[in-house]
Design a protein around this motif. Structure first.
Motif, PDB file in Angstrom:
ATOM      1  N   ALA A 301     -23.417 -37.061  17.394  1.00 11.66           N
ATOM      2  CA  ALA A 301     -22.316 -36.208  16.631  1.00 11.66           C
ATOM      3  C   ALA A 301     -21.153 -35.851  17.799  1.00 11.66           C
ATOM      4  CB  ALA A 301     -22.922 -34.933  16.198  1.00 11.66           C
ATOM      5  N   GLU A 302     -21.569 -35.664  18.906  1.00 17.58           N
ATOM      6  CA  GLU A 302     -20.552 -35.124  19.964  1.00 17.58           C
ATOM      7  C   GLU A 302     -19.634 -36.405  20.335  1.00 17.58           C
ATOM      8  OE1 GLU A 302     -20.890 -33.000  24.231  1.00 17.58           O
ATOM      9  OE2 GLU A 302     -22.477 -34.226  23.603  1.00 17.58           O
ATOM     10  N   VAL A 303     -20.193 -37.478  20.528  1.00 10.34           N
ATOM     11  CA  VAL A 303     -19.354 -38.941  20.818  1.00 10.34           C
ATOM     12  C   VAL A 303     -18.438 -39.197  19.595  1.00 10.34           C
ATOM     13  CG1 VAL A 303     -20.955 -40.656  20.270  1.00 10.34           C
ATOM     14  CG2 VAL A 303     -19.244 -40.756  22.378  1.00 10.34           C
ATOM     15  N   PRO A 338     -21.903 -31.943  14.252  1.00 12.50           N
ATOM     16  CA  PRO A 338     -22.524 -32.352  12.999  1.00 12.50           C
ATOM     17  C   PRO A 338     -21.973 -31.707  11.576  1.00 12.50           C
ATOM     18  CG  PRO A 338     -24.050 -31.579  14.492  1.00 12.50           C
ATOM     19  CD  PRO A 338     -22.623 -31.177  14.772  1.00 12.50           C
ATOM     20  N   ARG A 339     -21.601 -30.513  11.632  1.00 12.35           N
ATOM     21  CA  ARG A 339     -21.129 -30.335  10.159  1.00 12.35           C
ATOM     22  C   ARG A 339     -19.598 -30.761  10.002  1.00 12.35           C
ATOM     23  NH1 ARG A 339     -24.365 -26.210  12.246  1.00 12.35           N
ATOM     24  NH2 ARG A 339     -25.548 -25.036  10.938  1.00 12.35           N
ATOM     25  N   GLU A 340     -18.839 -31.140  11.057  1.00 11.68           N
ATOM     26  CA  GLU A 340     -17.434 -31.704  10.752  1.00 11.68           C
ATOM     27  C   GLU A 340     -17.681 -33.135  10.371  1.00 11.68           C
ATOM     28  OE1 GLU A 340     -13.824 -32.992  13.723  1.00 11.68           O
ATOM     29  OE2 GLU A 340     -15.029 -31.276  14.346  1.00 11.68           O
ATOM     30  N   LEU A 341     -18.697 -33.715  10.889  1.00 11.58           N
ATOM     31  CA  LEU A 341     -18.949 -35.083  10.435  1.00 11.58           C
ATOM     32  C   LEU A 341     -19.444 -35.304   8.821  1.00 11.58           C
ATOM     33  CD1 LEU A 341     -20.734 -36.456  13.792  1.00 11.58           C
ATOM     34  CD2 LEU A 341     -18.302 -37.063  12.734  1.00 11.58           C
ATOM     35  N   LEU A 342     -20.462 -34.500   8.667  1.00 16.77           N
ATOM     36  CA  LEU A 342     -21.004 -34.423   7.267  1.00 16.77           C
ATOM     37  C   LEU A 342     -19.842 -33.853   6.441  1.00 16.77           C
ATOM     38  CD1 LEU A 342     -24.454 -32.866   8.372  1.00 16.77           C
ATOM     39  CD2 LEU A 342     -24.036 -35.049   7.513  1.00 16.77           C
ATOM     40  N   GLU A 349     -21.807 -31.735   0.128  1.00 18.83           N
ATOM     41  CA  GLU A 349     -21.815 -30.309   0.185  1.00 18.83           C
ATOM     42  C   GLU A 349     -22.874 -29.942   1.106  1.00 18.83           C
ATOM     43  OE1 GLU A 349     -22.916 -26.092  -2.438  1.00 18.83           O
ATOM     44  OE2 GLU A 349     -22.510 -27.965  -3.296  1.00 18.83           O
ATOM     45  N   VAL A 350     -22.402 -29.034   2.135  1.00 21.60           N
ATOM     46  CA  VAL A 350     -23.530 -28.607   3.314  1.00 21.60           C
ATOM     47  C   VAL A 350     -23.839 -27.265   2.780  1.00 21.60           C
ATOM     48  CG1 VAL A 350     -23.440 -28.111   5.434  1.00 21.60           C
ATOM     49  CG2 VAL A 350     -22.147 -30.061   4.861  1.00 21.60           C
ATOM     50  N   ARG A 351     -24.724 -26.944   2.725  1.00 17.45           N
ATOM     51  CA  ARG A 351     -25.213 -25.501   2.666  1.00 17.45           C
ATOM     52  C   ARG A 351     -26.225 -24.980   3.764  1.00 17.45           C
ATOM     53  NH1 ARG A 351     -27.252 -24.883  -3.861  1.00 17.45           N
ATOM     54  NH2 ARG A 351     -25.090 -25.532  -4.588  1.00 17.45           N
ATOM     55  N   THR A 420     -28.813 -36.882  10.924  1.00 18.54           N
ATOM     56  CA  THR A 420     -27.296 -36.651  10.649  1.00 18.54           C
ATOM     57  C   THR A 420     -26.778 -38.385  10.497  1.00 18.54           C
ATOM     58  OG1 THR A 420     -27.275 -34.810  11.962  1.00 18.54           O
ATOM     59  CG2 THR A 420     -25.069 -35.869  11.307  1.00 18.54           C
ATOM     60  N   ALA A 421     -27.362 -39.277  11.412  1.00 20.60           N
ATOM     61  CA  ALA A 421     -26.826 -40.624  11.584  1.00 20.60           C
ATOM     62  C   ALA A 421     -27.031 -41.361  10.322  1.00 20.60           C
ATOM     63  CB  ALA A 421     -27.388 -41.259  12.916  1.00 20.60           C
ATOM     64  N   GLN A 422     -28.199 -41.269   9.800  1.00 19.88           N
ATOM     65  CA  GLN A 422     -28.494 -41.876   8.580  1.00 19.88           C
ATOM     66  C   GLN A 422     -27.702 -41.632   7.300  1.00 19.88           C
ATOM     67  OE1 GLN A 422     -32.669 -40.567   8.871  1.00 19.88           O
ATOM     68  NE2 GLN A 422     -33.317 -42.625   8.169  1.00 19.88           N
ATOM     69  N   VAL A 423     -27.108 -40.130   7.283  1.00 18.62           N
ATOM     70  CA  VAL A 423     -26.404 -39.855   6.117  1.00 18.62           C
ATOM     71  C   VAL A 423     -24.835 -40.568   6.569  1.00 18.62           C
ATOM     72  CG1 VAL A 423     -25.121 -37.878   5.068  1.00 18.62           C
ATOM     73  CG2 VAL A 423     -27.567 -37.716   5.951  1.00 18.62           C
TER      74      VAL A 423
END
Length: 439
Positions: A301-303, A338-342, A349-351, A420-423
Motif C-alpha cells: 500500500a505504501e509503494v 490502504p484506506r486511500e487506495l480502497l 464503501e469502507v466501514r 487489500t491487494a486482491q481488492v
C-alpha cells in the motif's frame, strides 16, 4: 551471535532492555485502554507500563521468575501502546530485547518446549509449509476435521494443536508467478517482491495479485525464487540468533537484484524487515547493508501511494470492513494508505470497525502459544466486524485473516475475506465483486 556475559538479575549484558528507554515511561496510563491484555484482565502487570516496571526490576537485580516471564509472554507485541503513548516510549524495542533475554535464560516446561520446537521447525520454512499443502487439501476434501469434531477426539488434543487445526485455511490452486513480471506500459520502477512463508504456502493468490498490481502500475517485479523466511516469527518470539540468520540469507538473496524497492504484502514481515538495522547492529558484515536494505522496504500500500495510480479502477459496488493489522498500523504507522487506495475504487464503501485498534489475537504465533487469550480477542473482533454490516473483510496480514475467519466460524458465521491487494487487483482487472465474495 556473540557470547552473553553474565550479570546479576534477570538479564545478561547482551542488549538487555535499555534503561534509558525504560525511564522514558512516565506511567501516565494512556496505554491502558489500547492494550488488549489489560482490556481482557485489568491486571497492571499485563499492561505496557506494568511490563516496563518488571523490566526495570530485572535491570535492578530481580531474578527472571516464572511469574515475570508469564507477563512478558502474555504480551501480543501488537504495538497499540506505541501509537497511544504521548511520551514516545519505544515499547516495541523493549519487549523485543526482553524476549531475547527470556529465550536465553528461562527454562520452559516440557510441553511448551515441544510446542515451540514444532512451530519453529515448520512455520519459518516455506518449502516445509508447501509440502503440507497436499495432505491438508486431502484432509479438508475428505471432511476429516468434521469427523474428528463429531467424535470428540479433536477436543482431546492439546489446545495449541486444536488451534492449529482450526486455523488452516482452505487449500486453493497455486498460481505460477515466475521470476520476473514485466511492467505494463511505461516502466516506473523495478521492485523486488517478498513472497513470505505462510503467504506463499497458503495464500499464493495474494502474491499473484500483488505482482499483477505492481506490473499494472508500471513496475518490473523481480521475484527471487530462492528466498526464505524474513525472520519475523523468530524475532517476535525472542529467537534472535535464528532471526539474524534468516535476515542475512534474505538480504543475500536480494543483494544482486538491482531493485528500487523491496515490496512486502504481509504486515508482520514488513515490520521486521524495517527493523533489520537493529537486529543486525552487532554484525560487522551486515550492519551497513541492513541500513541500505531496510531503507528500500515498502508495504504494497505504501509503494502504490508513493508511485500514484496509473491503471484504471473499475467499479466494485461492495461494503467492506477494513481491519488494521497491528504490525501495519502500529508497527509501521501505515493506516491512511490502504484506506486511500480502497476508497479510490468506484462504488466501494469502507466501514470502520469499532475498537479497531485492538489486536485480533493472531500476533504471529501468539494464538498457538496463548490460545485462551487469543480466542477471546478473536471473538471480540469477530463481533465488531459483523456489527459493521460489511459484505467483505479486508486486511493485510495472513495471520489476521485466519484468526478472524476461525472466530467467525465459531459463531456459525461466514464472511468473505480478501487482502487489500486482491481488492485492487479485482478492480484493475474489471473482474467484478462476485470473485471477492466467494473468498
Amino acid at each position: 551471535m556473540s557470547e552473553t556475559p553474565a550479570r546479576p538479575g534477570a538479564f545478561d549484558a547482551l542488549h538487555p532492555p535499555q534503561r534509558e528507554l525504560v525511564d522514558d515511561c512516565v506511567h501516565c496510563g494512556f496505554c491502558l485502554p489500547s492494550c488488549p491484555t489489560y482490556d481482557l484482565w485489568g491486571e497492571e502487570m499485563d499492561s505496557p507500563r506494568g511490563r516496563i516496571y518488571l523490566m526495570k526490576e530485572g535491570l535492578e537485580g530481580e531474578p527472571l521468575t516464572d511469574s515475570m516471564v508469564g507477563h512478558f509472554d502474555a504480551c501480543l507485541g501488537c504495538m497499540a501502546c506505541v501509537t497511544a503513548c504521548p511520551s514516545g516510549v519505544q515499547y516495541g524495542t523493549l519487549i523485543t530485547e526482553t524476549r531475547a533475554q527470556v529465550q536465553r535464560h528461562h527454562q520452559r516446561g516440557r510441553w511448551e518446549r515441544l510446542l515451540r520446537t514444532a512451530i519453529f521447525t515448520l512455520f519459518p520454512y516455506p518449502r516445509r509449509l508447501k509440502a503440507m499443502r497436499g495432505p491438508l487439501a486431502l484432509y479438508q476434501r475428505l471432511g476429516i476435521g468434521a469427523l474428528l469434531k463429531r467424535s470428540g477426539l479433536l477436543a482431546k488434543l492439546p489446545a495449541g494443536l486444536q488451534v492449529m487445526e482450526s486455523l488452516a485455511p482452505p487449500i486453493t490452486r497455486v498460481p505460477k508467478l515466475g521470476h520476473r513480471v514485466p511492467a505494463r506500459g511505461k516502466r516506473r520502477a523495478v521492485v523486488g517482491m517478498i513472497t513470505g512463508c505462510v503467504q506463499s504456502a497458503f495464500f499464493p493468490d495474494v502474491n499473484a495479485a500483488t505482482a499483477r498490481i505492481l506490473a499494472a502500475e508500471g513496475c518490473d517485479v523481480v521475484i527471487p525464487p530462492a528466498q526464505g523466511c524474513c525472520g519475523a516469527l523468530s524475532e517476535h518470539a525472542g529467537r534472535e540468533a535464528e532471526a539474524v540468520k534468516f535476515a542475512r540469507d534474505l538480504m543475500d538473496t536480494f543483494e544482486e537484484s538491482g531493485v528500487d524497492y523491496v515490496v512486502v504484502n504481509s504486515a508482520g514481515c514488513g515490520s521486521t524487515l524495517k527493523e533489520y538495522p537493529r537486529l543486525l547492529q552487532d554484525d560487522p558484515e551486515y550492519a551497513e547493508r541492513a541500513e541500505r536494505f531496510s531503507a528500500r522496504v515498502r508495504d504494497i500500500a505504501e509503494v502504490l501511494v508513493e508511485l500514484g495510480p496509473v491503471a484504471e479502477r473499475h467499479p466494485l459496488p461492495v461494503r467492506i470492513a477494513y481491519h488494521d493489522a497491528c504490525h501495519l498500523a502500529h508497527g509501521q504507522g501505515i493506516r491512511s494508505q490502504p484506506r486511500e487506495l480502497l476508497r479510490a475504487i468506484p462504488g466501494l464503501e469502507v466501514r470502520e470497525i469499532n475498537r479497531g485498534e485492538l489486536c485480533c489475537g493472531s500476533a504471529g504465533v501468539y494464538n498457538l502459544l496463548q490460545p485462551e487469550a487469543a480466542r477471546e480477542l478473536g471473538d471480540r473482533k469477530a463481533e465488531n466486524v459483523l456489527d459493521t454490516g460489511a459484505m467483505l473483510l479486508v486486511t493485510a496480514n495472513p495471520g489476521c485473516s485466519m484468526q478472524i475467519r476461525t472466530a467467525l466460524e465459531r459463531r456459525g458465521e461466514h464472511l468473505a475475506m480478501a487482502h487489500t491487494a486482491q481488492v485492487l487487483d479485482a478492480s484493475i482487472r474489471g473482474q467484478g465483486v462476485e470473485t471477492l465474495l466467494r473468498g
